[in-house]
Write a protein that holds these residues in place. Structure first.
Motif, PDB file in Angstrom:
ATOM      1  N   PRO A   1       0.829  -1.199   0.000  1.00  0.00           N
ATOM      2  CA  PRO A   1       0.000   0.000   0.000  1.00  0.00           C
ATOM      3  C   PRO A   1       0.868   1.255   0.000  1.00  0.00           C
ATOM      4  CG  PRO A   1      -0.050  -1.072   2.145  1.00  0.00           C
ATOM      5  CD  PRO A   1       0.643  -2.009   1.207  1.00  0.00           C
ATOM      6  N   PRO A   2       0.450   2.321  -0.697  1.00  0.00           N
ATOM      7  CA  PRO A   2       1.297   3.516  -0.797  1.00  0.00           C
ATOM      8  C   PRO A   2       1.553   4.208   0.527  1.00  0.00           C
ATOM      9  CG  PRO A   2      -0.899   3.921  -1.694  1.00  0.00           C
ATOM     10  CD  PRO A   2      -0.798   2.446  -1.451  1.00  0.00           C
ATOM     11  N   GLU A   3       0.668   4.036   1.503  1.00  0.00           N
ATOM     12  CA  GLU A   3       0.863   4.710   2.790  1.00  0.00           C
ATOM     13  C   GLU A   3       1.788   3.940   3.713  1.00  0.00           C
ATOM     14  OE1 GLU A   3      -2.763   2.058   3.103  1.00  0.00           O
ATOM     15  OE2 GLU A   3      -1.917   3.506   1.683  1.00  0.00           O
ATOM     16  N   ALA A   4       2.168   2.721   3.334  1.00  0.00           N
ATOM     17  CA  ALA A   4       3.040   1.908   4.194  1.00  0.00           C
ATOM     18  C   ALA A   4       4.452   2.481   4.199  1.00  0.00           C
ATOM     19  CB  ALA A   4       3.054   0.463   3.712  1.00  0.00           C
ATOM     20  N   ALA A   5       5.019   2.608   5.355  1.00  0.00           N
ATOM     21  CA  ALA A   5       6.391   3.125   5.490  1.00  0.00           C
ATOM     22  C   ALA A   5       6.977   2.602   6.793  1.00  0.00           C
ATOM     23  CB  ALA A   5       6.403   4.645   5.481  1.00  0.00           C
ATOM     24  N   SER A   6       8.146   1.990   6.705  1.00  0.00           N
ATOM     25  CA  SER A   6       8.847   1.496   7.879  1.00  0.00           C
ATOM     26  C   SER A   6      10.291   1.253   7.505  1.00  0.00           C
ATOM     27  CB  SER A   6       8.205   0.199   8.400  1.00  0.00           C
ATOM     28  OG  SER A   6       8.410  -0.851   7.478  1.00  0.00           O
ATOM     29  N   ARG A   7      11.114   0.976   8.524  1.00  0.00           N
ATOM     30  CA  ARG A   7      12.518   0.690   8.252  1.00  0.00           C
ATOM     31  C   ARG A   7      12.655  -0.567   7.400  1.00  0.00           C
ATOM     32  NH1 ARG A   7      14.131   0.528  13.040  1.00  0.00           N
ATOM     33  NH2 ARG A   7      15.228   2.518  13.237  1.00  0.00           N
ATOM     34  N   ALA A   8      11.851  -1.591   7.689  1.00  0.00           N
ATOM     35  CA  ALA A   8      11.930  -2.839   6.921  1.00  0.00           C
ATOM     36  C   ALA A   8      11.561  -2.605   5.456  1.00  0.00           C
ATOM     37  CB  ALA A   8      11.015  -3.893   7.533  1.00  0.00           C
ATOM     38  N   ILE A   9      10.569  -1.753   5.182  1.00  0.00           N
ATOM     39  CA  ILE A   9      10.177  -1.469   3.799  1.00  0.00           C
ATOM     40  C   ILE A   9      11.286  -0.714   3.083  1.00  0.00           C
ATOM     41  CG2 ILE A   9       8.581  -0.119   2.384  1.00  0.00           C
ATOM     42  CD1 ILE A   9       6.352  -0.939   4.244  1.00  0.00           C
ATOM     43  N   ASN A  10      11.907   0.240   3.757  1.00  0.00           N
ATOM     44  CA  ASN A  10      13.016   0.975   3.141  1.00  0.00           C
ATOM     45  C   ASN A  10      14.177   0.035   2.818  1.00  0.00           C
ATOM     46  OD1 ASN A  10      11.574   3.380   3.359  1.00  0.00           O
ATOM     47  ND2 ASN A  10      12.454   3.866   5.375  1.00  0.00           N
ATOM     48  N   GLU A  11      14.465  -0.908   3.720  1.00  0.00           N
ATOM     49  CA  GLU A  11      15.519  -1.880   3.443  1.00  0.00           C
ATOM     50  C   GLU A  11      15.141  -2.778   2.269  1.00  0.00           C
ATOM     51  OE1 GLU A  11      16.545  -4.093   6.874  1.00  0.00           O
ATOM     52  OE2 GLU A  11      17.179  -2.358   8.052  1.00  0.00           O
ATOM     53  N   TYR A  12      13.866  -3.154   2.199  1.00  0.00           N
ATOM     54  CA  TYR A  12      13.389  -3.992   1.097  1.00  0.00           C
ATOM     55  C   TYR A  12      13.566  -3.280  -0.239  1.00  0.00           C
ATOM     56  CZ  TYR A  12       9.840  -5.841  -2.108  1.00  0.00           C
ATOM     57  OH  TYR A  12       9.177  -6.310  -3.204  1.00  0.00           O
ATOM     58  N   LEU A  13      13.207  -2.016  -0.304  1.00  0.00           N
ATOM     59  CA  LEU A  13      13.355  -1.256  -1.543  1.00  0.00           C
ATOM     60  C   LEU A  13      14.821  -1.100  -1.924  1.00  0.00           C
ATOM     61  CD1 LEU A  13      10.676   1.526  -0.928  1.00  0.00           C
ATOM     62  CD2 LEU A  13      10.448  -0.521  -2.339  1.00  0.00           C
ATOM     63  N   ALA A  14      15.708  -1.069  -0.918  1.00  0.00           N
ATOM     64  CA  ALA A  14      17.130  -0.916  -1.199  1.00  0.00           C
ATOM     65  C   ALA A  14      17.756  -2.174  -1.778  1.00  0.00           C
ATOM     66  CB  ALA A  14      17.870  -0.503   0.071  1.00  0.00           C
ATOM     67  N   VAL A  15      17.132  -3.356  -1.569  1.00  0.00           N
ATOM     68  CA  VAL A  15      17.718  -4.623  -2.045  1.00  0.00           C
ATOM     69  C   VAL A  15      16.896  -5.255  -3.161  1.00  0.00           C
ATOM     70  CG1 VAL A  15      18.804  -5.083   0.176  1.00  0.00           C
ATOM     71  CG2 VAL A  15      16.508  -5.959  -0.262  1.00  0.00           C
TER      72      VAL A  15
END
Length: 457
Positions: free
Chosen positions: A167-181
């Protein structure tokens, strides 16, 4: 007669030796001999400010983490309580009787900050591997590799369909790490297949039903061990798909050769690592003998001849059928030269239609096609080498020794209690897997290397 009632009366002075109250056969005494943290402060020095308030000693944090993972204390809150109460833990952490135990939040702050920025836990693991090598526990001749699924800290009931995405409103450290890999071969780039479900809490974890039970979100911990004493020489965290696990073995073999100068002569693994590309990489690029079963889907169950019934002639680059006829890759000259390597990495050898029409074995060879066709991978040479190795006694020995890595996974889950991750994201998985592998190697050193015998008077 009944003894006198004991009255709790505080003494004015106490004489207490923490060293004397830790049993001589306590496991932490044996482990302490092999914990060398002299280089930790130098390794972390660039990540600390030169001014400001003095920080918690990083050596204390590392010693507390070693205690937690060696004894299966997964919660850092509970770890702080246990170190506060347990005399042996205080002795190992160099706290004495009146030393203050740091707050549990200190671990999170350092883990997300300077520990990960400096890759400290990888440095700690490699330091222990070097110690195992100096103690003679690593032979370097034979390795084994395997992966095991570890449940992620993600609720299988709270997930979204993979095709819908996060979902576009989802934001967390784990999501940022996921997008980075997303492009990392160990995670997002491992396979183009869209997962059936995604966890918003930890999207890098993979939905899997590989255990033949209810599906769940998981990561894979990948071990590369030395077969002499089952010392873990490298560990890698990946998403829970086979392509990522196979790629992790390549990464670990190259990293061990670079950092520890270890180049095995053979490697044992299960059938999941027996793909043609993997075998070719081992044989032709690494000069490692693959003691691995070959993935072979050329067999037939309809009674017709399989590819193994055809004889390959490497000099002429042709196949010969059971009737003695020749199958060739090209039966005519092309005006435009064909590329040496086919797009799908598979050569096709075809028989002559005239030979097949007149053959008495056609009903058992190609009953539904005008002529027989046989395929051959461009990596078939490496596959043939692996098949020949499988006929030797050394292969039987390797298959038996490979079970050592399975025993390490059982120890990891049952004794160290790492059957489910507590940290989220790819970095959290790496941190836990590095610490667990470090603890297993330290326990191995404590078990196999006896303490020095004290000199007699």
């Amino acid at each position: 007669m009944m003894g006198d009632r004991r009255i709790d009366q505080a003494a004015l002075f106490y004489e207490f030796s923490l060293e004397r109250h830790v049993p001589a056969d306590h496991m932490l005494r044996s482990i302490d001999r092999f914990v060398d943290l002299e280089g930790v402060r130098a390794h972390l020095a660039p990540f600390y400010s030169l001014i400001g308030r003095p920080s918690i000693d990083p050596e204390l944090l590392i010693r507390m983490l070693i205690v937690g993972y060696c004894f299966g204390i997964r919660s850092e809150r509970r770890l702080c309580d246990e170190v506060h109460l347990n005399l042996a833990y205080r002795w190992f952490c160099r706290l004495g009787l009146d030393g203050d135990v740091p707050d549990h939040s200190t671990f999170s702050k350092n883990r997300h900050g300077r520990f990960r920025e400096s890759d400290l836990l990888r440095h700690l693991f490699e330091t222990v591997v070097d110690r195992c090598m100096r103690e003679g526990l690593v032979g370097g001749e034979g390795f084994a590799a395997d992966a095991s699924l570890i449940k992620a800290d993600a609720n299988r009931q709270r997930c979204v369909p993979g095709a819908a995405g996060l979902p576009p409103e989802a934001a967390s450290r784990a999501i940022n790490e996921y997008l980075a890999v997303l492009d990392d071969a160990a995670f997002g780039g491992a396979t183009p297949v869209v997962p059936k479900f995604i966890s918003p809490a930890d999207p890098a974890s993979r939905w899997t039903g590989a255990d033949k039970g209810p599906a769940y979100f998981a990561y894979s911990t990948n071990y590369l061990i030395d077969l002499d004493h089952a010392v873990i020489v490298d560990v890698e965290a990946t998403t829970a798909v086979r392509q990522a696990e196979v790629g992790a073995v390549r990464t670990m073999i190259e990293r061990v050769a670079e950092r520890h100068d270890l180049q095995p002569a053979r490697i044992a693994a299960d059938t999941a690592y027996g793909s043609a590309e993997m075998l070719d990489w081992l044989v032709n690029k690494q000069q490692i003998a693959p003691h691995i079963p070959v993935i072979d889907k050329s067999g037939r169950d309809d009674g017709t001849f399989a590819r193994s019934d055809f004889t390959y002639d490497p000099a002429a680059d042709t196949y010969r059928c059971p009737a003695g006829k020749t199958l060739k890759r090209n039966r005519r000259a092309f005006r435009t030269p064909r590329p040496n390597a086919p797009p799908d990495d598979t050569y096709r050898y075809r028989a002559s239609k005239a030979d097949c029409d007149a053959c008495t074995l056609k009903s058992r060879c190609s009953p539904n096609t005008p002529a027989r066709k046989v395929t051959r991978s461009i990596y078939e040479g490496a596959r043939d080498i692996a098949r020949e190795i499988a006929k030797t006694d050394a292969y039987v020995t390797s298959r038996r020794e490979r079970k050592k890595v399975e025993m390490l996974f059982a120890h990891l889950k049952r004794i160290l209690k790492l059957d489910r991750l507590r940290l989220r994201g790819p970095q959290g998985a790496r941190d836990e897997f590095h610490l667990a592998a470090t603890a297993q190697n330290l326990r191995k050193l404590a078990k196999l290397i006896p303490p020095p015998v004290p000199a007699t008077a």
